[in-house]
Design a protein around this motif. Structure first.
Motif, PDB file in Angstrom:
ATOM      1  N   GLY A 329       4.707  93.283  -8.235  1.00 54.84           N
ATOM      2  CA  GLY A 329       6.089  93.078  -8.593  1.00 54.84           C
ATOM      3  C   GLY A 329       6.283  93.050 -10.091  1.00 54.84           C
ATOM      4  N   THR A 330       7.311  92.312 -10.548  1.00 59.97           N
ATOM      5  CA  THR A 330       7.633  92.266 -11.954  1.00 59.97           C
ATOM      6  C   THR A 330       6.457  91.740 -12.739  1.00 59.97           C
ATOM      7  N   ALA A 331       6.169  92.334 -13.873  1.00 58.92           N
ATOM      8  CA  ALA A 331       5.010  91.953 -14.664  1.00 58.92           C
ATOM      9  C   ALA A 331       5.134  90.530 -15.145  1.00 58.92           C
ATOM     10  N   ILE A 332       3.984  89.887 -15.337  1.00 61.57           N
ATOM     11  CA  ILE A 332       3.961  88.507 -15.802  1.00 61.57           C
ATOM     12  C   ILE A 332       4.771  88.390 -17.075  1.00 61.57           C
ATOM     13  N   GLY A 333       5.636  87.394 -17.117  1.00 61.22           N
ATOM     14  CA  GLY A 333       6.437  87.170 -18.306  1.00 61.22           C
ATOM     15  C   GLY A 333       7.745  87.931 -18.270  1.00 61.22           C
ATOM     16  N   GLY A 334       7.746  89.140 -17.739  1.00 57.74           N
ATOM     17  CA  GLY A 334       8.949  89.951 -17.745  1.00 57.74           C
ATOM     18  C   GLY A 334      10.060  89.338 -16.927  1.00 57.74           C
ATOM     19  N   ARG A 335       9.721  88.881 -15.715  1.00 57.31           N
ATOM     20  CA  ARG A 335      10.759  88.329 -14.860  1.00 57.31           C
ATOM     21  C   ARG A 335      11.325  87.060 -15.451  1.00 57.31           C
ATOM     22  N   LEU A 336      10.456  86.169 -15.948  1.00 59.03           N
ATOM     23  CA  LEU A 336      10.940  84.896 -16.427  1.00 59.03           C
ATOM     24  C   LEU A 336      11.780  85.039 -17.688  1.00 59.03           C
ATOM     25  N   ARG A 337      11.449  86.009 -18.532  1.00 56.45           N
ATOM     26  CA  ARG A 337      12.254  86.183 -19.734  1.00 56.45           C
ATOM     27  C   ARG A 337      13.649  86.670 -19.370  1.00 56.45           C
ATOM     28  N   ARG A 338      13.806  87.332 -18.233  1.00 62.18           N
ATOM     29  CA  ARG A 338      15.112  87.813 -17.808  1.00 62.18           C
ATOM     30  C   ARG A 338      15.763  86.873 -16.798  1.00 62.18           C
ATOM     31  N   ARG A 339      15.090  85.782 -16.469  1.00 65.90           N
ATOM     32  CA  ARG A 339      15.501  85.012 -15.298  1.00 65.90           C
ATOM     33  C   ARG A 339      16.944  84.574 -15.343  1.00 65.90           C
ATOM     34  N   TRP A 340      17.431  84.151 -16.496  1.00 66.80           N
ATOM     35  CA  TRP A 340      18.756  83.536 -16.506  1.00 66.80           C
ATOM     36  C   TRP A 340      19.851  84.450 -17.035  1.00 66.80           C
ATOM     37  N   SER A 493      17.539  63.244 -16.423  1.00 65.66           N
ATOM     38  CA  SER A 493      17.273  64.663 -16.261  1.00 65.66           C
ATOM     39  C   SER A 493      17.294  65.328 -17.629  1.00 65.66           C
ATOM     40  N   ALA A 494      16.624  66.459 -17.736  1.00 60.98           N
ATOM     41  CA  ALA A 494      16.571  67.187 -19.005  1.00 60.98           C
ATOM     42  C   ALA A 494      16.488  68.675 -18.720  1.00 60.98           C
ATOM     43  N   PRO A 495      17.280  69.490 -19.432  1.00 60.52           N
ATOM     44  CA  PRO A 495      17.170  70.945 -19.257  1.00 60.52           C
ATOM     45  C   PRO A 495      15.744  71.408 -19.542  1.00 60.52           C
ATOM     46  N   SER A 496      15.293  72.400 -18.781  1.00 59.37           N
ATOM     47  CA  SER A 496      13.905  72.853 -18.891  1.00 59.37           C
ATOM     48  C   SER A 496      13.838  74.339 -19.139  1.00 59.37           C
ATOM     49  N   GLY A 497      12.819  74.752 -19.873  1.00 58.92           N
ATOM     50  CA  GLY A 497      12.581  76.167 -20.123  1.00 58.92           C
ATOM     51  C   GLY A 497      11.946  76.853 -18.931  1.00 58.92           C
ATOM     52  N   ALA A 498      11.678  78.136 -19.102  1.00 55.10           N
ATOM     53  CA  ALA A 498      11.144  78.928 -17.989  1.00 55.10           C
ATOM     54  C   ALA A 498      10.275  80.058 -18.520  1.00 55.10           C
ATOM     55  N   GLN A 499       9.378  79.720 -19.456  1.00 53.61           N
ATOM     56  CA  GLN A 499       8.592  80.766 -20.086  1.00 53.61           C
ATOM     57  C   GLN A 499       7.094  80.586 -19.887  1.00 53.61           C
ATOM     58  N   SER A 500       6.673  79.498 -19.256  1.00 52.98           N
ATOM     59  CA  SER A 500       5.243  79.190 -19.213  1.00 52.98           C
ATOM     60  C   SER A 500       4.432  80.237 -18.466  1.00 52.98           C
ATOM     61  N   THR A 501       5.004  80.819 -17.409  1.00 57.07           N
ATOM     62  CA  THR A 501       4.253  81.792 -16.633  1.00 57.07           C
ATOM     63  C   THR A 501       3.833  82.983 -17.484  1.00 57.07           C
ATOM     64  N   ALA A 502       4.662  83.348 -18.456  1.00 55.48           N
ATOM     65  CA  ALA A 502       4.319  84.461 -19.329  1.00 55.48           C
ATOM     66  C   ALA A 502       3.076  84.160 -20.161  1.00 55.48           C
ATOM     67  N   VAL A 503       2.832  82.876 -20.443  1.00 54.38           N
ATOM     68  CA  VAL A 503       1.716  82.488 -21.300  1.00 54.38           C
ATOM     69  C   VAL A 503       0.467  82.181 -20.490  1.00 54.38           C
ATOM     70  N   THR A 504       0.622  81.398 -19.426  1.00 51.74           N
ATOM     71  CA  THR A 504      -0.525  80.901 -18.671  1.00 51.74           C
ATOM     72  C   THR A 504      -0.746  81.592 -17.340  1.00 51.74           C
ATOM     73  N   GLY A 505       0.241  82.346 -16.867  1.00 50.70           N
ATOM     74  CA  GLY A 505       0.143  82.913 -15.531  1.00 50.70           C
ATOM     75  C   GLY A 505       0.490  81.917 -14.458  1.00 50.70           C
ATOM     76  N   ARG A 506       1.012  80.742 -14.849  1.00 51.92           N
ATOM     77  CA  ARG A 506       1.375  79.692 -13.901  1.00 51.92           C
ATOM     78  C   ARG A 506       2.736  79.115 -14.250  1.00 51.92           C
ATOM     79  N   SER A 507       3.435  78.584 -13.256  1.00 50.16           N
ATOM     80  CA  SER A 507       4.691  77.893 -13.496  1.00 50.16           C
ATOM     81  C   SER A 507       4.368  76.437 -13.788  1.00 50.16           C
ATOM     82  N   MET A 508       4.354  76.059 -15.058  1.00 53.61           N
ATOM     83  CA  MET A 508       4.035  74.685 -15.436  1.00 53.61           C
ATOM     84  C   MET A 508       4.812  74.323 -16.692  1.00 53.61           C
ATOM     85  N   ASP A 509       6.124  74.409 -16.595  1.00 53.36           N
ATOM     86  CA  ASP A 509       6.977  74.092 -17.728  1.00 53.36           C
ATOM     87  C   ASP A 509       7.082  72.588 -17.956  1.00 53.36           C
ATOM     88  N   ALA A 510       6.622  71.792 -17.004  1.00 57.23           N
ATOM     89  CA  ALA A 510       6.609  70.338 -17.148  1.00 57.23           C
ATOM     90  C   ALA A 510       5.354  69.799 -16.485  1.00 57.23           C
TER      91      ALA A 510
END
Length: 764
Positions: A329-340, A493-510
């Motif tokens: 599917g979408t390349a690592i990082g590509g989807r998350l950078r376009r997510r919002w 609550s706190a707004p959160s980013g969505a870029q970690s998967t592009a760096v680590t290959g995992r969803s771990m923004d928190a």
């Protein structure tokens, strides 16, 4: 691709020349007949030779391929389905697959698109006339030969007059190109299901994306069944033909013969799309695809959407006529950078298929680092080893989320007599670990985000993610939310980013480390640390200049894993850096550069363990090495694995594991990368491992669990499926939470069940 050590010299008397591709069920080779005619030979892996159900399916594949051999398919030359290691030889078709063509050169248009449409309709006509339904028409099963398109791989096809072979708990197909009836009632699929798939395929060919694309195959499947297709970028003349093909009701779609008449009336130049007429611009995102894998019988890494370096794979234009392929599917990082972006916000989804892994610190929640030594975020403390919670009885529950119309999975952590779970439409829920009764639930109103589950828990606080409702765009699209463990009351609550998967290959923004929650801010520009219960900000630290970062816990320490913005934008994170991050102040320490690309796995002997990704050309093809980073000395050591291992990686009790799509589990010593053992299991698409009570556990989205001895991989027991989930996916975080002898298992559709590890449900 040259032959490898261990490959046979010949099959059935046909000398082999090279390897065309390999996947979960077999390997495809290029061979020659006595007269020099090239053929593609599909050799089934040895471990499936004794599987009666698989032999039946392979015999059906051979029979179907023979039945439809013609001008638009690959003819069967020879086959031996009853051989000790079954094989089938077909004519070799020179040319790229449609997915390769779109990836390399972008969408088709004009006369080229018209020829493809007519050629595929002719192929379907021939297939249906002999009473066969293909059931897996997708871009990787279409070869663009000089003579025209050819349809290949009848691995999950069936004759109309034949009983469909479908195992309990398994949905077979590829969601972006499946019909609604195939997803809802696969036993009743008929020829017009292929017409629907052809419609989706033509949209993909014309635009570079499917009409129901989403960031999760679960959401894609939902949209196939319930939503209208996205056809704005399709040329208007073609759209008039495609729309009836995508009708939800099979009887309202044209037959292959009727479709062929409509396509032949199309103008040679198909003209502009509705979006081009309205905006005056061409197609954006050309060449991107989400051809997600579910359960295939053969996959070839040469036909995946590029997610790594931009080099060209040797022989990339050569594709075997029998090699069923898989795209991540979408390349690592590509989807998350376009997510919002507004046009994509509604398509973001939570699933454990093809997604990143959540966190290193959690046992039941956390990524593949199920060591239980990575902090308090997900450590299971329900009961000492060998005991059960007082009053425990086996149970099964379903937890409704904020979007009950979307199937999802949860991840859990046990603390005392409480089980905390979250993911997707559930920020967090508390259940009684003894009987599964629900104490409280906090729901998330938006469409779930892939791979994001519960963040973690402390003694008095539970932390999860909340996704905004797509109809309320004024709020933050994604938030980290802290809840009181006893009452479920929201604390902050706190707004959160969505870029970690592009760096680590995992969803771990928190992540939760000790009593602190460390997040990435909404602008993806800094770390923020808060007291888990009060939400009081302890410190904020900007990312290094020109870098994107993600938090990586190492025991009670914290590292920042960073990549340059150029690497993230180019989808080429080849030399990530690691910096210590002081938990009391957020001050950066010394920098360590790691030869990448790598994925963090967990902690062993105080060192961060990472797996090295292997690429074949531009396609990720598994893992081939181990890197270990000592945060104290900043020393990095590397070890090779001996060969490439493909599948879902994970780590438990200092051992690395890779579980393949078809159930093969291989264990490695994290200290030196040496292989410890390899074992074939019956759990397809198993998530990362969880360890405890003298075993290591793997489970799929169907809820099937296998227990293996950590010493030699000996199977201890296996359960039957508990839910109807997609199998064969990769990179899912551990679904099993261990608390003493109690096992808590997450499955598809927010299903949770629990049982005694010493008294597992009997397998039939």
């Amino acid at each position: 691709m040259s032959l490898r050590g261990g490959d046979p010299a010949e099959i059935g008397g046909y000398p082999l020349e090279e390897r065309l591709g390999s996947g979960g069920m077999g390997t495809v080779f290029l061979a020659r007949t006595s007269s020099g005619r090239p053929v593609a030979i599909k050799l089934i892996h040895q471990q499936f030779a004794g599987d009666d159900e698989f032999r039946i399916r392979f015999r059906q594949e051979v029979a179907a391929a023979r039945r439809v051999s013609g001008a638009f398919t690959a003819a069967v030359v020879d086959a031996a389905p009853e051989a000790e290691q079954p094989w089938m030889a077909t004519t070799y078709i020179e040319g790229p697959t449609l997915s390769q063509r779109i990836t390399d050169q972008g969408p088709l248009n004009g006369a080229e698109l018209r020829r493809l449409a007519i050629g595929l309709a002719e192929a379907l006509r021939d297939i249906h006339r002999v009473g066969v339904v293909h059931r897996d028409l997708k871009p990787s099963n279409v070869v663009l030969s000089p003579e025209g398109p050819r349809v290949i791989d009848f691995g999950i096809s069936r004759a109309v007059d034949q009983q469909t072979l479908t195992m309990t708990g398994r949905v077979i197909g590829t969601p972006p190109f499946m019909s609604p009836e195939q997803l809802q009632a696969p036993r009743g699929v008929g020829p017009r299901s292929d017409v629907f798939s052809l419609g989706t395929l033509l949209v993909y060919a014309a635009t570079g994306h499917g009409p129901f694309d989403a960031d999760s195959p679960y959401i894609t499947a939902y949209q196939v069944v319930h939503e209208e297709p996205s056809l704005g970028a399709v040329p208007m003349a073609l759209r008039a033909v495609v729309e009836p093909c995508l009708d939800k009701e099979p009887e309202r779609r044209p037959s292959a013969d009727e479709l062929l008449v409509l396509l032949r009336d199309l103008p040679v130049e198909l003209g502009e799309s509705e979006s081009e007429v309205g905006t005056g611009t061409g197609r954006s995102e050309a060449g991107r695809t989400r051809d997600m894998a579910t359960q295939h019988h053969l996959t070839t890494p040469t036909d995946r959407t590029p997610t790594g370096p931009a080099s060209t794979a040797p022989g990339a234009s050569r594709t075997s006529s029998t090699a069923s392929t898989e795209s991540t599917g979408t390349a690592i990082g590509g989807r998350l950078r376009r997510r919002w972006r507004p046009v994509l916000a509604a398509a973001v989804a939570v699933a454990a298929i093809g997604g990143g892994v959540a966190s290193l610190t959690t046992g039941g929640v956390g990524g593949n680092g199920a060591d239980g030594r990575g902090g308090d975020a997900g450590r299971s403390t329900a009961a000492p080893a060998g005991t059960l919670p007082d009053g425990f009885e086996p149970w099964r529950r379903t937890v409704p989320g904020g979007r009950e119309d979307i199937p999802d999975e949860l991840r859990c952590v046990a603390r005392g007599d409480a089980l905390f779970c979250g993911g997707g439409g559930v920020v967090a829920t508390r259940l009684d670990a003894r009987d599964g009764s629900r104490v409280w639930t906090a729901k998330s109103p938006g469409v779930p985000v892939q791979g994001m589950h519960l963040v973690g828990a402390t003694d008095d606080t539970v932390v999860g993610y909340r996704i905004a409702d797509q109809d309320a765009p004024q709020g933050p699209p994604q938030e980290v939310v802290a809840l009181d463990a006893d009452s479920g009351r929201e604390l902050w609550s706190a707004p959160s980013g969505a870029q970690s998967t592009a760096v680590t290959g995992r969803s771990m923004d928190a992540v939760v480390v000790g009593s602190a929650v460390v997040t990435v801010d909404a602008s993806n520009s800094r770390f923020e640390a808060r007291d888990a219960h009060s939400g009081e900000i302890a410190w904020t630290t900007p990312f290094p200049a020109g870098a994107q970062c993600a938090p990586v816990p190492v025991g009670q320490r914290l590292l920042a894993m960073c990549a340059t913005e150029a690497e993230v934008d180019d989808l080429q994170v080849r030399r990530p850096t690691l910096r210590t991050l002081a938990l009391d102040s957020g001050t950066y320490g010394g920098t360590v550069t790691v030869e990448g690309p790598v994925v963090p796995m967990g902690v062993a002997d105080g060192r961060l363990v990472l797996l090295s990704k292997h690429y074949e050309g531009t396609a990720p093809a598994g893992y081939d090495g181990v890197a270990r980073v000592d945060p104290a000395t900043r020393k990095v050591t590397y070890s090779r694995l001996g060969r490439v291992y493909d599948g879902t990686p994970g780590m438990a009790d200092g051992t690395l594991y890779v579980s393949g799509q078809t159930g093969l589990v291989t264990a490695f010593d994290a200290a030196n990368g040496r292989k410890k053992w390899s074992r074939q299991t019956g759990v397809e698409g198993a998530s990362g491992p969880a360890a405890g009570s003298g075993a290591v556990y793997f489970s799929s989205a169907t809820g099937r669990v296998v227990a293996l001895s950590p010493d030699d991989g000996k199977p201890l027991w296996t359960t039957d499926p508990q839910a109807d989930g997609l199998t064969g996916q990769q990179n899912a975080s551990p679904r099993v939470t261990v608390a003493g002898r109690a096992l808590f298992v997450a499955a598809d559709d927010n299903t949770l069940f629990a049982f005694d590890a010493q008294r597992p449900p009997r397998s039939s």
